[in-house]
Design an enzyme around this catalytic site. Structure first.
Site, PDB file in Angstrom:
ATOM      1  N   GLY A  63       7.526  16.961  19.224  1.00 12.66           N
ATOM      2  CA  GLY A  63       6.463  17.114  18.235  1.00 12.66           C
ATOM      3  C   GLY A  63       6.415  18.498  17.618  1.00 12.66           C
ATOM      4  O   GLY A  63       5.369  18.980  17.184  1.00 12.66           O
ATOM      5  N   LYS A  73       9.798  33.231  26.377  1.00 13.00           N
ATOM      6  CA  LYS A  73      10.505  32.697  27.551  1.00 13.00           C
ATOM      7  C   LYS A  73      10.869  31.208  27.408  1.00 13.00           C
ATOM      8  O   LYS A  73      12.007  30.822  27.694  1.00 13.00           O
ATOM      9  CB  LYS A  73       9.671  32.938  28.818  1.00 13.00           C
ATOM     10  CG  LYS A  73      10.442  32.732  30.116  1.00 13.00           C
ATOM     11  CD  LYS A  73      11.505  33.789  30.379  1.00 13.00           C
ATOM     12  CE  LYS A  73      10.916  35.012  31.032  1.00 13.00           C
ATOM     13  NZ  LYS A  73      11.881  36.113  31.167  1.00 13.00           N
ATOM     14  N   GLY A  89      -0.922  -4.039   9.692  1.00 13.39           N
ATOM     15  CA  GLY A  89      -1.302  -4.168  11.095  1.00 13.39           C
ATOM     16  C   GLY A  89      -0.931  -5.531  11.636  1.00 13.39           C
ATOM     17  O   GLY A  89      -0.450  -6.400  10.902  1.00 13.39           O
ATOM     18  N   CYS A 118      -0.452  -5.068   2.985  1.00 13.04           N
ATOM     19  CA  CYS A 118       0.142  -6.044   3.908  1.00 13.04           C
ATOM     20  C   CYS A 118      -0.942  -6.777   4.714  1.00 13.04           C
ATOM     21  O   CYS A 118      -1.568  -7.682   4.201  1.00 13.04           O
ATOM     22  CB  CYS A 118       1.191  -5.381   4.798  1.00 13.04           C
ATOM     23  SG  CYS A 118       2.350  -6.587   5.446  1.00 13.04           S
ATOM     24  N   PHE A 119      -1.209  -6.367   5.941  1.00 11.42           N
ATOM     25  CA  PHE A 119      -2.291  -6.979   6.719  1.00 11.42           C
ATOM     26  C   PHE A 119      -3.603  -6.801   5.947  1.00 11.42           C
ATOM     27  O   PHE A 119      -4.437  -7.710   5.907  1.00 11.42           O
ATOM     28  CB  PHE A 119      -2.372  -6.279   8.083  1.00 11.42           C
ATOM     29  CG  PHE A 119      -3.091  -7.059   9.150  1.00 11.42           C
ATOM     30  CD1 PHE A 119      -2.933  -8.418   9.287  1.00 11.42           C
ATOM     31  CD2 PHE A 119      -3.927  -6.397  10.055  1.00 11.42           C
ATOM     32  CE1 PHE A 119      -3.590  -9.125  10.295  1.00 11.42           C
ATOM     33  CE2 PHE A 119      -4.583  -7.092  11.064  1.00 11.42           C
ATOM     34  CZ  PHE A 119      -4.419  -8.467  11.183  1.00 11.42           C
ATOM     35  N   GLY A 120      -3.765  -5.647   5.329  1.00 15.29           N
ATOM     36  CA  GLY A 120      -4.961  -5.358   4.527  1.00 15.29           C
ATOM     37  C   GLY A 120      -5.090  -6.326   3.359  1.00 15.29           C
ATOM     38  O   GLY A 120      -6.186  -6.749   2.989  1.00 15.29           O
ATOM     39  N   HIS A 167       4.546  -2.876   1.093  1.00 13.75           N
ATOM     40  CA  HIS A 167       4.106  -1.530   1.503  1.00 13.75           C
ATOM     41  C   HIS A 167       4.538  -0.481   0.474  1.00 13.75           C
ATOM     42  O   HIS A 167       5.619   0.108   0.606  1.00 13.75           O
ATOM     43  CB  HIS A 167       4.753  -1.160   2.844  1.00 13.75           C
ATOM     44  CG  HIS A 167       4.278  -1.960   4.001  1.00 13.75           C
ATOM     45  ND1 HIS A 167       3.274  -1.530   4.839  1.00 13.75           N
ATOM     46  CD2 HIS A 167       4.680  -3.164   4.474  1.00 13.75           C
ATOM     47  CE1 HIS A 167       3.086  -2.448   5.779  1.00 13.75           C
ATOM     48  NE2 HIS A 167       3.923  -3.432   5.578  1.00 13.75           N
ATOM     49  N   GLU A 199       3.583   2.447   0.160  1.00 15.80           N
ATOM     50  CA  GLU A 199       3.591   3.812   0.715  1.00 15.80           C
ATOM     51  C   GLU A 199       4.999   4.292   1.073  1.00 15.80           C
ATOM     52  O   GLU A 199       5.266   5.492   1.063  1.00 15.80           O
ATOM     53  CB  GLU A 199       2.660   3.917   1.939  1.00 15.80           C
ATOM     54  CG  GLU A 199       3.117   3.225   3.223  1.00 15.80           C
ATOM     55  CD  GLU A 199       2.747   1.742   3.306  1.00 15.80           C
ATOM     56  OE1 GLU A 199       2.493   1.129   2.263  1.00 15.80           O
ATOM     57  OE2 GLU A 199       2.721   1.201   4.428  1.00 15.80           O
TER      58      GLU A 199
HETATM   59  N1  GLN Z   1       0.659  -9.155  10.705  1.00 18.40           N
HETATM   60  C1  GLN Z   1       0.917  -9.481   9.344  1.00 18.40           C
HETATM   61  C2  GLN Z   1       2.180 -10.296   9.178  1.00 18.40           C
HETATM   62  O1  GLN Z   1       3.008 -10.331  10.048  1.00 18.40           O
HETATM   63  C3  GLN Z   1       0.973  -8.228   8.492  1.00 18.40           C
HETATM   64  C4  GLN Z   1       2.118  -7.346   8.822  1.00 18.40           C
HETATM   65  C5  GLN Z   1       1.945  -5.933   8.310  1.00 18.40           C
HETATM   66  O2  GLN Z   1       0.854  -5.517   7.963  1.00 18.40           O
HETATM   67  N2  GLN Z   1       3.018  -5.171   8.278  1.00 18.40           N
HETATM   68  O3  GLN Z   1       2.380 -10.921   8.155  1.00 18.40           O
END
Ligand code: GLN
Length: 537
Positions: A13, A189, A353, A380-382, A506, A508
């Site tokens: 890190g 050190k 997610g 995506c999940f959002g 995505h 981003e």
């Molecule tokens: N879990 C959801 C899917 O598999 C979204 C995946 C994600 O957000 N990368 O479709």
């Protein structure tokens, strides 16, 4: 072709990836073609099956590679696209060696770490280097010198150097210099010990980059130079700065390129940093700030959302505003906490997610954004949860859900992609990488992309259930982006809302410092307008 191997000492890190990417950027700005390889000494074949809490975000490449987040740093700093084979892991190396053994390629031989594993590592590095057609390859070795699991990799790069002219490969070692006690003495050190460990493996660093909170003072540099047998001008202070994008300038001020050029016999001279400086000036002279709530379940480890942080920052830089991210644990929202705080934000983002935990909190956040006209971006999940929220609360489909979260929901408005049915292995089997997205003219998405076809990166198994598309669109949620065959919904947006946009992909991952991802630019522009409106009230 020249190689720069970047190793890490003392602890993980340290920002080794940032150091490596910054050196890469400086060399690129001298006029060289630069590429990078990230080595991760874990047994997973790729990062795709790893929990972000353990290793930070899983970065997705154009070719669908699910890789370490450091590849995101390289793509952003160097403004290049990288491919799956640029991330070498122990898992990939062993898998290949074991497959060769089973095929009989080593017939008669005892297969061993040295030479078979080390040869395989070397071959994989050289293959990527050759394919990239780069002048300079940066090899970043994950882990810390001294770890058992990094040993074969260190041995492989040592052998790699052995086979090359001395001016074709150098070693950059990154370490930590601690400041102790009230006297503020900089302690060398740990650096000395880690260099010793490295030398014990037959590798002598040519440059030492020291992470520290304050600038290294002259005496500290002299001491490290003396004890580690490295010239003083090759001891670089990588002290804390307010933003990672300042690191290339910090290294450049210490003439790191002059040192590297001397060692590698490079002739091209100084980096042209005009564009980068302009970007950094914009970055550091932003005025005011917008509050963006990021709702997730891994908010305890910011690295889990690093590409979102960067994408927000890129958009904020272009629009001249600082971004203050409010980290919202979705489970807090589920229990009724922090809702007032959410109502007072200028923007809400729900990133990707998996799984049920915390999902109801995210659905609540989507509802709050929709009803209170707070700028919203779902990824995506959002995106899937925004569709679920809309179906539950606008279409009145009670308990609508995703088949991922509740397999017995009466309304599976999000369901498994047909091509995902029957897939058993979890590693590398999602719908991955850059995919064609058609954007409809006259929509918010089109106004931002200004293109009717874009390629964006994906990582999902589920999609909007085609059976509900008609109903959803009729109720006012427009699918402004669709797949080539029109079956998969890619972007959703609401008309009567200042900015309520969500994407199955995505964006981003493709955001670059001077070329922010359009959907993030849209979010921040709307968030600024929202903030100004709230101020007037
Ligand atoms: N879990 C959801 C899917 O598999 C979204 C995946 C994600 O957000 N990368 O479709």
């Amino acid at each position: 072709m020249k190689f720069i191997a970047v190793t890490g000492g003392v602890l993980s890190g340290l920002g080794k990836g940032i150091t490596a990417s910054s050196i890469g950027l400086l060399l690129k700005q001298c006029g060289y073609k630069v590429s990078a390889i990230k080595i991760d000494p874990y047994l997973n074949c790729d990062a795709g099956t790893m929990n972000p809490f353990q290793h930070g975000e899983v970065f997705v490449l154009e070719d669908g590679g699910e890789v370490d987040l450091d590849l995101g740093n390289y793509e952003r700093f160097l403004d290049i696209n990288m491919y799956s084979d640029h991330n070498i892991t122990t898992g990939k190396v062993y898998k290949s060696v074991i497959e060769k053994e089973r095929r009989g390629d080593y017939l008669g031989n005892t297969v061993q770490i040295i030479p078979h594993i080390t040869n395989e590592i070397r071959e994989q590095i050289l293959q990527v280097a050759k394919n990239s057609k780069a002048d300079i390859i940066i090899i970043e070795l994950g882990g810390t010198v001294g770890d058992i699991e990094s040993m074969p990799f260190l041995e492989a790069v040592r052998q790699l150097r052995m086979g090359l002219a001395p001016s074709d490969m150098i070693f950059v070692h990154t370490t930590l210099v601690l400041t102790m006690g009230v006297v503020g003495e900089q302690k060398t050190k740990p650096t000395q010990h880690s260099v010793k460990a490295l030398m014990g493996l037959g590798i002598k660093p040519d440059i030492i980059v020291c992470r520290s909170d304050e600038k290294l003072n002259r005496a500290t540099k002299e001491k490290i130079a003396l004890f580690c047998d490295v010239p003083e001008e090759a001891i670089i202070s990588a002290h804390d700065v307010s933003n990672v994008y300042l690191v290339p300038l910090l290294l450049n001020d210490q003439k790191v390129i002059t040192t590297i050029s001397k060692l590698l016999k490079l002739k091209k001279g100084k980096p042209n940093l005009r564009t980068w400086r302009r970007f950094v000036n914009k970055l550091t002279s932003r005025e005011g700030e917008v509050n963006i709530a990021l709702v997730g379940k891994y908010t305890g480890l910011k690295d889990s959302y690093i590409s979102h942080i960067r994408a927000l920052d890129h958009a904020g830089t272009e629009l001249g505003v600082n971004i203050n991210i409010l980290w919202m644990d979705s489970e807090d929202l589920e229990q009724g906490r922090k809702l007032k705080k959410m109502r007072n934000t200028d923007g809400i983002i729900i990133p990707g997610g998996f799984g049920h935990r915390g999902s109801e909190g995210k659905i609540l956040a989507a509802k709050l954004a929709r009803e209170n006209k707070i700028p919203f971006l779902g990824i995506c999940f959002g995106f899937q949860l925004a569709v679920i929220e809309f179906c539950r609360n606008v279409l009145n489909l009670k308990n609508a859900n995703s088949a991922e979260l509740n397999s017995s929901t009466p309304y599976p408005v999000i369901d498994l992609l047909p091509e995902q049915k029957g897939i058993k292995d979890l590693g590398g089997t999602m719908r991955l990488g850059a995919q064609y997205v058609r954007i409809e003219k006259g929509t918010k998405a089109y106004n931002l992309y200004k293109e009717t076809v874009v390629y964006e990166r994906h990582r999902h198994r589920f999609e909007v259930n085609p059976e509900y598309i008609h109903q959803i669109e009729n109720a006012g949620m427009k699918f402004s982006g669709k797949s080539k065959d029109n079956i998969k919904m890619e972007i959703a947006e609401l008309k009567n809302h200042p900015y309520y946009v969500a994407s199955q992909f995505h964006p981003e991952f493709k955001s670059r410092p001077t070329n922010p991802a359009p959907l993030y630019r849209g979010l921040i522009a709307a968030a600024i307008a929202h903030m100004n409106k709230s101020k007037k009230k």
